[in-house]
Motif scaffolding. Structure first.
Motif, PDB file in Angstrom:
ATOM      1  N   VAL A  59       4.844   9.832 -10.660  1.00  0.00           N
ATOM      2  CA  VAL A  59       4.184   9.943  -9.362  1.00  0.00           C
ATOM      3  C   VAL A  59       3.136   8.837  -9.190  1.00  0.00           C
ATOM      4  O   VAL A  59       2.997   8.258  -8.113  1.00  0.00           O
ATOM      5  CB  VAL A  59       3.549  11.329  -9.181  1.00  0.00           C
ATOM      6  CG1 VAL A  59       2.730  11.383  -7.910  1.00  0.00           C
ATOM      7  CG2 VAL A  59       4.635  12.379  -9.130  1.00  0.00           C
ATOM      8  N   LEU A  96       7.438   7.888  -6.754  1.00  0.00           N
ATOM      9  CA  LEU A  96       8.717   8.477  -7.155  1.00  0.00           C
ATOM     10  C   LEU A  96       9.855   7.514  -6.856  1.00  0.00           C
ATOM     11  O   LEU A  96      10.009   7.065  -5.736  1.00  0.00           O
ATOM     12  CB  LEU A  96       8.947   9.785  -6.399  1.00  0.00           C
ATOM     13  CG  LEU A  96       8.284  11.037  -6.955  1.00  0.00           C
ATOM     14  CD1 LEU A  96       8.406  12.182  -5.961  1.00  0.00           C
ATOM     15  CD2 LEU A  96       8.895  11.424  -8.268  1.00  0.00           C
ATOM     16  N   PHE A 148      -4.908  13.817 -14.902  1.00  0.00           N
ATOM     17  CA  PHE A 148      -4.499  14.657 -13.785  1.00  0.00           C
ATOM     18  C   PHE A 148      -5.367  14.434 -12.554  1.00  0.00           C
ATOM     19  O   PHE A 148      -4.882  14.541 -11.430  1.00  0.00           O
ATOM     20  CB  PHE A 148      -4.521  16.130 -14.188  1.00  0.00           C
ATOM     21  CG  PHE A 148      -3.330  16.525 -15.004  1.00  0.00           C
ATOM     22  CD1 PHE A 148      -2.065  16.549 -14.429  1.00  0.00           C
ATOM     23  CD2 PHE A 148      -3.448  16.842 -16.336  1.00  0.00           C
ATOM     24  CE1 PHE A 148      -0.949  16.888 -15.169  1.00  0.00           C
ATOM     25  CE2 PHE A 148      -2.337  17.190 -17.090  1.00  0.00           C
ATOM     26  CZ  PHE A 148      -1.089  17.210 -16.500  1.00  0.00           C
ATOM     27  N   VAL A 149      -6.638  14.145 -12.763  1.00  0.00           N
ATOM     28  CA  VAL A 149      -7.510  13.902 -11.611  1.00  0.00           C
ATOM     29  C   VAL A 149      -7.054  12.633 -10.886  1.00  0.00           C
ATOM     30  O   VAL A 149      -6.913  12.621  -9.655  1.00  0.00           O
ATOM     31  CB  VAL A 149      -8.991  13.789 -12.043  1.00  0.00           C
ATOM     32  CG1 VAL A 149      -9.836  13.243 -10.904  1.00  0.00           C
ATOM     33  CG2 VAL A 149      -9.518  15.151 -12.470  1.00  0.00           C
ATOM     34  N   PHE A 188      -4.138  11.392 -10.955  1.00  0.00           N
ATOM     35  CA  PHE A 188      -2.861  11.799 -10.386  1.00  0.00           C
ATOM     36  C   PHE A 188      -3.058  12.471  -9.021  1.00  0.00           C
ATOM     37  O   PHE A 188      -2.419  12.137  -8.024  1.00  0.00           O
ATOM     38  CB  PHE A 188      -2.245  12.765 -11.400  1.00  0.00           C
ATOM     39  CG  PHE A 188      -0.975  13.447 -10.998  1.00  0.00           C
ATOM     40  CD1 PHE A 188       0.215  12.755 -10.970  1.00  0.00           C
ATOM     41  CD2 PHE A 188      -0.967  14.794 -10.715  1.00  0.00           C
ATOM     42  CE1 PHE A 188       1.394  13.400 -10.652  1.00  0.00           C
ATOM     43  CE2 PHE A 188       0.202  15.446 -10.395  1.00  0.00           C
ATOM     44  CZ  PHE A 188       1.384  14.754 -10.360  1.00  0.00           C
ATOM     45  N   LEU A 189      -4.021  13.395  -8.980  1.00  0.00           N
ATOM     46  CA  LEU A 189      -4.294  14.125  -7.748  1.00  0.00           C
ATOM     47  C   LEU A 189      -4.818  13.187  -6.667  1.00  0.00           C
ATOM     48  O   LEU A 189      -4.420  13.257  -5.503  1.00  0.00           O
ATOM     49  CB  LEU A 189      -5.328  15.215  -8.051  1.00  0.00           C
ATOM     50  CG  LEU A 189      -5.330  16.424  -7.137  1.00  0.00           C
ATOM     51  CD1 LEU A 189      -3.981  17.103  -7.143  1.00  0.00           C
ATOM     52  CD2 LEU A 189      -6.398  17.409  -7.601  1.00  0.00           C
ATOM     53  N   LEU A 205      -2.048  11.143  -5.318  1.00  0.00           N
ATOM     54  CA  LEU A 205      -1.222  11.969  -4.445  1.00  0.00           C
ATOM     55  C   LEU A 205      -1.858  12.098  -3.066  1.00  0.00           C
ATOM     56  O   LEU A 205      -1.193  12.023  -2.040  1.00  0.00           O
ATOM     57  CB  LEU A 205      -1.076  13.367  -5.030  1.00  0.00           C
ATOM     58  CG  LEU A 205       0.049  13.601  -6.017  1.00  0.00           C
ATOM     59  CD1 LEU A 205      -0.019  15.018  -6.534  1.00  0.00           C
ATOM     60  CD2 LEU A 205       1.387  13.388  -5.341  1.00  0.00           C
ATOM     61  N   LEU A 206      -3.179  12.299  -3.052  1.00  0.00           N
ATOM     62  CA  LEU A 206      -3.844  12.569  -1.779  1.00  0.00           C
ATOM     63  C   LEU A 206      -3.986  11.317  -0.932  1.00  0.00           C
ATOM     64  O   LEU A 206      -3.823  11.353   0.274  1.00  0.00           O
ATOM     65  CB  LEU A 206      -5.219  13.183  -2.028  1.00  0.00           C
ATOM     66  CG  LEU A 206      -5.162  14.639  -2.494  1.00  0.00           C
ATOM     67  CD1 LEU A 206      -6.538  15.119  -2.892  1.00  0.00           C
ATOM     68  CD2 LEU A 206      -4.606  15.526  -1.388  1.00  0.00           C
ATOM     69  N   PHE A 207      -4.301  10.204  -1.584  1.00  0.00           N
ATOM     70  CA  PHE A 207      -4.627   9.033  -0.784  1.00  0.00           C
ATOM     71  C   PHE A 207      -3.517   8.002  -0.732  1.00  0.00           C
ATOM     72  O   PHE A 207      -3.516   7.122   0.106  1.00  0.00           O
ATOM     73  CB  PHE A 207      -5.939   8.416  -1.284  1.00  0.00           C
ATOM     74  CG  PHE A 207      -7.084   9.367  -1.121  1.00  0.00           C
ATOM     75  CD1 PHE A 207      -7.575   9.646   0.158  1.00  0.00           C
ATOM     76  CD2 PHE A 207      -7.636  10.036  -2.190  1.00  0.00           C
ATOM     77  CE1 PHE A 207      -8.609  10.556   0.339  1.00  0.00           C
ATOM     78  CE2 PHE A 207      -8.664  10.943  -2.019  1.00  0.00           C
ATOM     79  CZ  PHE A 207      -9.148  11.200  -0.751  1.00  0.00           C
ATOM     80  N   PRO A 259       0.250   8.850  -1.306  1.00  0.00           N
ATOM     81  CA  PRO A 259       1.332   9.700  -1.795  1.00  0.00           C
ATOM     82  C   PRO A 259       2.593   8.917  -2.158  1.00  0.00           C
ATOM     83  O   PRO A 259       3.421   9.404  -2.900  1.00  0.00           O
ATOM     84  CB  PRO A 259       1.576  10.685  -0.664  1.00  0.00           C
ATOM     85  CG  PRO A 259       0.833  10.178   0.495  1.00  0.00           C
ATOM     86  CD  PRO A 259      -0.235   9.263   0.004  1.00  0.00           C
ATOM     87  N   SER A 260       2.743   7.700  -1.646  1.00  0.00           N
ATOM     88  CA  SER A 260       3.941   6.964  -2.026  1.00  0.00           C
ATOM     89  C   SER A 260       3.749   6.305  -3.385  1.00  0.00           C
ATOM     90  O   SER A 260       4.594   5.553  -3.841  1.00  0.00           O
ATOM     91  CB  SER A 260       4.266   5.916  -0.975  1.00  0.00           C
ATOM     92  OG  SER A 260       3.155   5.086  -0.770  1.00  0.00           O
ATOM     93  N   LYS A 305       7.442   3.464   2.030  1.00  0.00           N
ATOM     94  CA  LYS A 305       8.380   4.503   2.463  1.00  0.00           C
ATOM     95  C   LYS A 305       7.627   5.815   2.508  1.00  0.00           C
ATOM     96  O   LYS A 305       7.012   6.208   1.539  1.00  0.00           O
ATOM     97  CB  LYS A 305       9.536   4.627   1.461  1.00  0.00           C
ATOM     98  CG  LYS A 305      10.752   3.868   1.885  1.00  0.00           C
ATOM     99  CD  LYS A 305      11.998   4.337   1.129  1.00  0.00           C
ATOM    100  CE  LYS A 305      11.856   4.324  -0.367  1.00  0.00           C
ATOM    101  NZ  LYS A 305      13.056   4.747  -1.065  1.00  0.00           N
TER     102      LYS A 305
END
Lengths: 233, 239, 288, 319, 410
Positions: free
Chosen positions: C230, C234, C268-269, C271-272, C275-277, C279-280, C287
């Protein structure tokens, strides 16, 4: 060269094509025009094997291709340049073009590339660029060039002028004529009716999944029925 | 005062100019046709008004109140409902449930919402399909279902995104009648359409956009004479 | 300063192996949209492969990779063909649970056959580390790092230069257009899955001399795989490589400068936040 | 007909421990019901709104720790602690929801996984509150008199009735949800989030509400877990494996169904026991999880809509 | 659909066949162990140890003319499942007593259930203090608690002149086990005013300790104390500490991980002079231990360590209790009789002397039924030439201690 007879196609329960009969003669440009949702794209997808017909027949150079898979149809020489270009956005220009030559042996590729670059000199300059970063017009050229790489006998173009500025539209249509001059038969789906019909040897007007009108490009242009079908007058 | 006033609406996607400095008004009780070639920015304009995307610049006023930048659900609550170009029904839910869900916005109790939904469905001619799953309807029925769903939120303004797309001639005829009928029922309509025959016959006024900009704003009979519009639609003649 | 350099070096060494595992997962996701929970077990396969080689065939584990990559490829073909092909259309959630079942199945099959005993691989030449510029570099990890780079470069060459590789990338971006180019999408899916499996297995072979192995070792790797994939976006191969290295370095620096117990949390932080800012992913190309 | 079935099920639920009184089977029934509540909790979010969470153990853990800490540090009895645990879990769900619901599809799922892992690590390291990896243990439960008789906490029957009531609560909540606006909105969100927005649904709010409700039941189940098993530690109650098991129960039973989680839990616990019994105890082979994994694969492959989901389709029931 | 139906039918059929077919006249002992899952390797270690002990005892005619049987159940290292299988063993299989558990988390569940259902539980390996410090009168423990582990080390640094550390780094796994041992060691060091320069908990099965050791190295500690429950961690800790150039006067390992033969085979010369302060290191001079080692090796082809010894000893302790207990026909009475017998246990096993009693642990916990000889079991051993040899206390020593570590260049 391409003969379609009494073709019926449906998406699930929704009938998209009703009894479509249409022929594309060798070395001609044939324009297929009509409103959104008239079934033009469906027709192309069925010919290229992405969709399955319900009934009717499709022959290419006398051979039945209704049951063939997309790769087999490409190998026969029928190439479909899809609507919205559908480039591989993260691949470079040259990789996109090489994908077009997927079914072609390595030895023939340089020659093919050369031919595409002669038609689209700009692509030669930009061959290392990532396709997704090109402008709309350039992307369309990659799409057409990619189609040409397979060495098609019949090139089916779906809305090549879509979303392009008028100048670029001019250019694209110029390219289509040139490709045709190189001996490739073209089946052109367009919304830019006037332009397409001016260019085409022959035209078919589709409406609501049926062929509504057909004739030579010039005749159709002069035909007031066509204007009526489009502007509702 | 205009029911909806769009002023200098502009939207860029990255470097791409989708809508540029677009301004137009809609009066209460009108049917406004919005046309333009593919990629002209019609759907973007719809998405901007309905709150699905936020404008780079510009104002959207509903009854004089700014709604630009609001979330879609908030826009709907203010009284603007929409349909989608590619239908998006709640596929695995029944037709009645699809519309009831929308009716909840004005009728919090299930009973009232359902009876409201039944009324709307009857007007849309879908009463016989009430317990069918949305996914099992024909395209034409799904389009009507979307309109029904939008109407069930009791909008002042209805945004129709190509309600005729993919329909056959008789269905288009029916749909045109339906649109006019809805308007008579007191709902103002903005209507994007490619089936120009229908739009020319039904609209009070037509706005034409091309490459994100407005190129004409006039009654239908003037639009069809407008050389810019003809050029945009049929393409310029090859010189 | 030495501490900092050492942490970076350690991070990159470990990260290169994370990257290899991540690349396998990401190509599989890119082409088939499978979130493969059994990916860690493919790594475990590789570790046992290395163990078998040295114990029974007396082949150096690093050398045995030549043997195991094709075997893993074949296993991948079989798994896809007979176990996965029909489940993919059932959607991502079902596929994920299915591969979770597959993971239990594989790990416990190995447990039954190989028993749960911890196994180790002992290399005579790998006891003391290299010490270039005072930075300690354990030999097995150094070799693994070198080979991971070789394999990744080879893979990159394959994806960029060969027709099949190009077809894999094309299919993951626009499957329909790829079909129109004459690509057999089904065959591409098999090759991709097999390739992902082979990569995971190769990473396992390379990891084995630095770790203990036991049948359920895959479990501890799965969550990390997701983070890597991620982080990179992906489906993006360069993204997964960068994600793997990044995770390695972040864990390493986090352990030194923040806290050991929270080092996994730092991963993980980040990672989060990604993901939030974004996401691609950090390297995803626009995309959505 | 339907009423009879419901009445019979209720009678069965409340008389089961009297019929099958062997303590081990009562224990298994308690475990089944606890898993039912967890499956139902996941179903409220995953089944109705279609938002796949891989971090539901977070809420179980929050409930378990709340109940335990309230009892051990403040002396608040677990029967108050359990509902409070549910509320705390629901509260924790709010910020998690507002953060994670900015994401859609697999990204949401992965974000819940990340949040769960972060929270597990916090629980592991915040020793002053959670006692860290050593965990929290209770040895005795406070005295309660019910109708003049002191409840025997060494007996399983009182626990059975507590979890039976919680289960009933979760099933009734699922049923009510399926009948109310929140449930309807959730389904709309599951089917098409754009359309849901277009008809005026505040989808973030609705999803957060569903998540909170879902978290409440997971938290209550967590509180019960703490009280019944009497020992918790971070790795046990915050593990990813636990989250995945909740998903599995909900999916195997049948998403969006009211009775699905119960069926899923029965199947899961029963097969676990049966396979262990056959392979480990009878044949002395460590093969039980091979078959458990195989069973997971077969169920997902051939019953993608779940066991109850399939039966429901066959018999045309709505729930 | 049809296929799955067939599967379900097959499973039901097999279940019917599988209804417990245990011999009626055996003395049953239940042992929940992790036979699958991440801890599976340990489950099989204990299984082997139990089987060897059972073979010996039953070959000599068993106890009171009956054979002893151990029923192993799998808790998969999951706490709720540990409770479930314990319930099953007690109420379905009607075992007389329990042993096993492996990890502390699961052992706490087992102890809790055993206490409630009044079944004796002899803890053979789990070391969390809470198991015997919560007043569970049905729970007995032969092995030392976590906080007892560092006893020999504590004595060593207090009694040998100049051995008291000037500073110490303590790294430990973030489990009950690691935490308890580290706390116990640190409490003692602090009482002697030794500064703790690193206090680092790491997650079990960490793949890479180099960052951690980088941090330790920066503090340049006089002693490095490492706690590892997992062998992987113990090996990686030691290897990477040395690779990173951490240079204390002594490397001291605590916990099972440092007492296994793999330390020597895996680390080779890197293991030289590494201390292992353990609850038990076995005195190889003892003939009973020698005999046990030999028998075990003949049967399984590897030498037993801590786990196997504990499992083997547990069966002998229970057999001894069964021998002394007055068994009537009633299960409850039998269990109570066994508990009473265990309370009077006073014997010697390969693990050492056993006598259960109540006393205060090093961290102030009040133990119930904890082996009173546990503190004496603690030994400090040192890896020398690939062998783990006891060096302290003197009474147990096989060789003279090497200290400070001459292989380390400070």
């Amino acid at each position: 060269m391409l003969a379609i007879e009494k073709l019926q196609v449906a998406y699930g329960k929704v009938q998209a094509l009703w009894d479509v009969t249409l022929g594309v003669p060798d070395r001609e440009i044939v324009a297929l025009v009509g409103a959104n949702g008239a079934g033009k794209t469906t027709l192309l997808k069925t010919v290229s094997g992405l969709l399955r017909r319900q009934s009717g027949s499709i022959t290419f150079d006398g051979k039945h291709i209704e049951e063939a898979s997309p790769p087999e149809i490409v190998k026969q020489g029928v190439v479909h340049v899809p609507e919205g270009r559908k480039l591989f956005p993260e691949l470079t220009v040259i990789d996109n073009l090489l994908m077009g030559a997927y079914t072609i042996s390595q030895s023939e590729r340089p020659q093919r590339l050369e031919r595409v670059f002669s038609v689209f000199p700009v692509l030669q300059e930009r061959q290392k660029q990532i396709a997704g970063t090109l402008s709309g017009g350039e992307q369309q050229m990659v799409a057409i060039g990619r189609g040409m790489m397979a060495g098609p006998k019949l090139l089916m173009l779906d809305e090549p002028s879509l979303g392009l500025a008028p100048l670029l539209v001019e250019e694209v249509f110029g390219v289509i004529t040139e490709i045709n001059r190189l001996g490739v038969t073209v089946l052109l789906v367009e919304q830019n009716t006037q332009h397409a019909l001016t260019l085409a040897h022959r035209g078919f007007v589709m409406e609501l999944g049926r062929i509504a009108l057909s004739g030579s490009g010039v005749d159709l242009l002069a035909n007031s029925n066509v204007r009526k079908a489009y502007l509702g007058l | 005062m205009a029911l909806l006033a769009v002023k200098g609406l502009t939207k860029y996607f990255g470097g791409l100019r989708a809508v540029h400095d677009l301004s137009f008004d809609v009066q209460t009780g009108e049917i406004l046709g919005l046309i333009g070639p593919n990629g002209a920015g019609k759907t973007t304009a719809f998405n901007l008004i309905a709150g699905f995307i936020h404008p780079t610049r510009g104002e959207i006023l509903l009854d004089g109140e700014s709604i630009a930048g609001m979330k879609p659900y908030a826009v709907t609550r203010k009284g603007i409902a929409r349909t989608f170009q590619i239908v998006k029904p709640f596929r695995k839910l029944s037709v009645l449930e699809n519309v009831t869900l929308a009716a909840f916005l004005r009728f919090p109790s299930r009973g009232e919402a359902e009876s409201q939904a039944r009324q709307v469905l009857e007007r849309m001619g879908l009463e016989s399909k009430i317990s069918a799953l949305a996914v099992d309807l024909t395209l034409s029925e799904q389009k009507r279902l979307e309109i029904a769903r939008a109407l069930a939120t009791q909008p002042k303004l209805l945004l129709l995104d190509e309600p005729m797309g993919g329909l056959n001639a008789t269905e288009i005829e029916q749909a045109s009648l339906l649109v006019r009928d809805i308007c008579k029922g007191g709902v103002t309509i903005i209507w994007v359409e490619h089936v120009l025959k229908a739009i020319m016959n039904s609209s009070n006024r037509v706005v034409v956009i091309n490459q994100g900009e407005k190129i004409a704003d006039a009654p239908p009979e003037q639009i069809v004479e407008n050389p810019d519009v003809i050029a945009a639609y049929l393409g310029t003649k090859k010189r | 300063m030495e501490t900092f350099v050492q942490s970076i070096v350690s991070g990159i060494l470990t990260g290169s192996l994370y990257a290899m595992i991540g690349v396998g997962l990401t190509v599989i996701f890119g082409v088939m949209r499978i979130i493969n929970m059994a990916h860690g077990d493919m790594v475990m396969f590789g570790m046992y492969g290395a163990f078998l080689s040295i114990t029974f065939l007396k082949i150096d584990p690093f050398l045995s990779i030549i043997l195991w990559i094709p075997i893993a490829f074949l296993i991948g073909v079989l798994i896809y063909r007979f176990l996965l092909k029909n489940i993919v259309p059932a959607g991502e959630l079902n596929t994920l649970l299915y591969t979770a079942g597959l993971s239990l199945f594989i790990a416990n099959l190995v447990l039954l056959i190989a028993t749960g005993d911890y196994r180790t691989i002992k290399l005579k030449y790998a006891i003391m580390p290299l010490r270039p510029f005072g930075i300690a570099v354990p030999i097995p990890l150094a070799i693994a790092f070198g080979m991971a780079i070789l394999i990744t470069v080879a893979l990159y060459w394959f994806l960029v230069r060969t027709d099949t590789g190009r077809a894999i990338r094309a299919t993951s971006q626009e499957p329909e257009a790829a079909a129109l180019m004459g690509v057999n999408v089904d065959r591409t899916a098999i090759i991709t899955f097999a390739l992902g499996t082979a990569l995971a297995c190769a990473a396992g072979v390379l990891l084995a001399p630095s770790l203990y192995l036991y049948p359920t070792v895959g479990e501890i790797l799965v969550a990390k795989c997701f983070v890597i994939v991620v982080l990179g976006g992906l489906g993006s191969v360069p993204g997964a490589i960068a994600g793997g290295l990044l995770l390695g370095v972040v864990e390493s620096l986090g352990a030194v400068y923040v806290s050991v117990p929270y080092k996994d949390a730092i991963g993980f932080v980040i990672f989060l936040l990604v993901l939030l800012f974004r996401p691609s992913g950090l390297f995803g190309v626009g995309k959505s | 007909m339907k009423k009879i079935v419901i009445a019979l099920s209720l009678i069965l639920l409340f008389t089961a421990p009297l019929i099958v009184s062997a303590p081990f089977f009562v224990h298994l029934m308690i475990m089944v019901l606890m898993w039912t509540v967890l499956g139902a909790s996941w179903n409220i979010l995953g089944g109705f709104t279609g938002q796949v969470s891989f971090g539901h153990a977070t809420f179980l853990g929050a409930g378990a720790y709340t109940t335990m800490i309230l009892y051990l540090k403040l002396g608040i009895a677990p029967w108050y602690g359990i509902p409070i645990g549910g509320l705390v879990a629901a509260l924790i769900a709010l910020p998690i929801g507002f953060i994670c619901f900015r994401l859609r599809g697999p990204y949401f799922a992965l974000s819940t996984l990340a949040v769960a892992e972060i929270i597990r690590l916090v629980a592991l390291n915040w020793e002053s509150l959670t006692n860290g990896p050593v965990g929290l243990l209770i040895t005795t439960l406070p005295d309660v008199t019910f109708r003049g008789r002191s409840i025997d906490w060494e007996n399983k029957i009182p626990f059975y009735y507590i979890i039976a009531i919680i289960t009933l609560g979760s099933i009734v909540a699922t049923y009510i949800m399926s009948r109310t606006r929140l449930g309807a909105y959730s389904l709309a969100i599951r089917e098409d989030i754009d359309s849901a927005e277009a008809i005026g649904i505040n989808t973030v709010q609705a999803r957060v509400a569903a998540l909170s409700l879902s978290a409440f039941f997971a938290g209550v189940a967590g509180g019960f877990y703490a009280m019944y098993l009497r020992y918790i530690d971070p790795d046990a109650v915050f593990s990813i494996a636990l989250s995945i098991e909740m998903v599995f129960i909900a999916v195997v039973g049948g998403l969006t169904t009211v009775a699905g989680p119960l069926i899923g839990a029965i199947v899961l616990v029963a097969f676990g026991e049966i396979f262990r019994e056959i392979f480990l105890v009878h044949f002395k082979l460590v093969g039980h999880l091979i078959f458990y994994g195989l069973m997971m694969m077969i169920v997902i492959r051939y019953l993608p809509e779940g066991i109850w989901g399939r039966l429901r389709l066959r018999f045309g029931s709505q729930h | 659909m049809r296929k799955s139906l067939i599967l379900v039918m097959a499973v039901l059929f097999l279940t019917l066949m599988a209804i417990p077919s245990f011999a009626q006249d055996t003395l049953k002992i239940g042992a929940p162990q992790p036979m699958t899952g991440p801890d599976a390797p340990f489950g099989s270690k204990f299984q082997k140890a139990y089987n060897l002990a059972l073979e010996e005892i039953n070959a000599k005619g068993g106890v009171k003319g009956k054979k002893i049987e151990v029923i192993i159940e799998d808790h998969q290292a999951k706490n709720p499942l540990a409770a479930t299988v314990t319930e099953k063993l007690i109420t379905q299989y009607k075992v007389l007593a329990l042993t096993g558990g492996r990890a502390s988390g699961q052992a706490v569940e087992i102890a809790s259930v055993a206490h409630r259902l009044k079944t004796p539980y002899l803890v053979d390996h789990p070391s969390a203090d809470i198991i015997t410090s919560k007043g569970f009168e049905w729970v007995f423990r032969n092995n030392p608690t976590g906080s007892i582990y560092p006893q020999a080390f504590n004595k060593f640094i207090s009694e040998i002149p100049g051995a008291m550390p000037k500073s110490a780094s303590v790294v430990y796994d973030n489990t009950v086990f690691g935490k308890t041992i580290a706390n116990s060691a640190m409490v003692f060091l602090k009482s002697k005013n030794v500064p703790i320069v690193n206090d680092e908990a790491y997650p079990v099965n960490t793949l890479d300790f180099k960052p951690l050791m980088t941090k330790v190295k920066a503090q340049n500690p006089d002693f490095l104390l490492m706690v590892a429950v997992s062998t992987t961690d113990a090996i990686l800790l030691t290897r990477q500490a040395k690779e990173m150039g951490v240079a204390p006067r002594a490397f001291v390992g605590f916990g099972g991980g440092f007492g296994v033969a793999d330390i020597a085979t895996e680390l080779g010369p890197l293991s030289e002079n590494l201390f292992s302060s353990a609850a038990w290191s076995g005195n190889p001079n003892d003939p009973a231990t020698k005999a046990f080692y030999k028998k075990f090796f003949e049967k399984y082809n590897f030498y037993p360590k801590e786990h196997e010894v504990e499992g083997y000893a547990a069966i002998y302790i229970l057999a001894d209790a069964l021998k002394r207990a007055k068994l009537t026909g009633k299960l409850e009475e039998n269990r109570e009789a066994i508990r009473q017998a265990l309370l009077k246990t006073d014997m010697v096993t390969v693990f050492g002397k056993v006598k259960f009693g109540n006393y205060k642990g090093p961290l102030g916990d009040q133990y119930t039924n904890q082996n009173i000889y546990s503190p004496d079991h603690s030994v400090l051993a040192q890896w020398r030439g690939g062998k783990l040899l006891n060096v302290y206390p003197k009474s147990n020593a096989e060789i003279d201690v090497v200290f400070p570590d001459p292989t380390v260049k400070r």
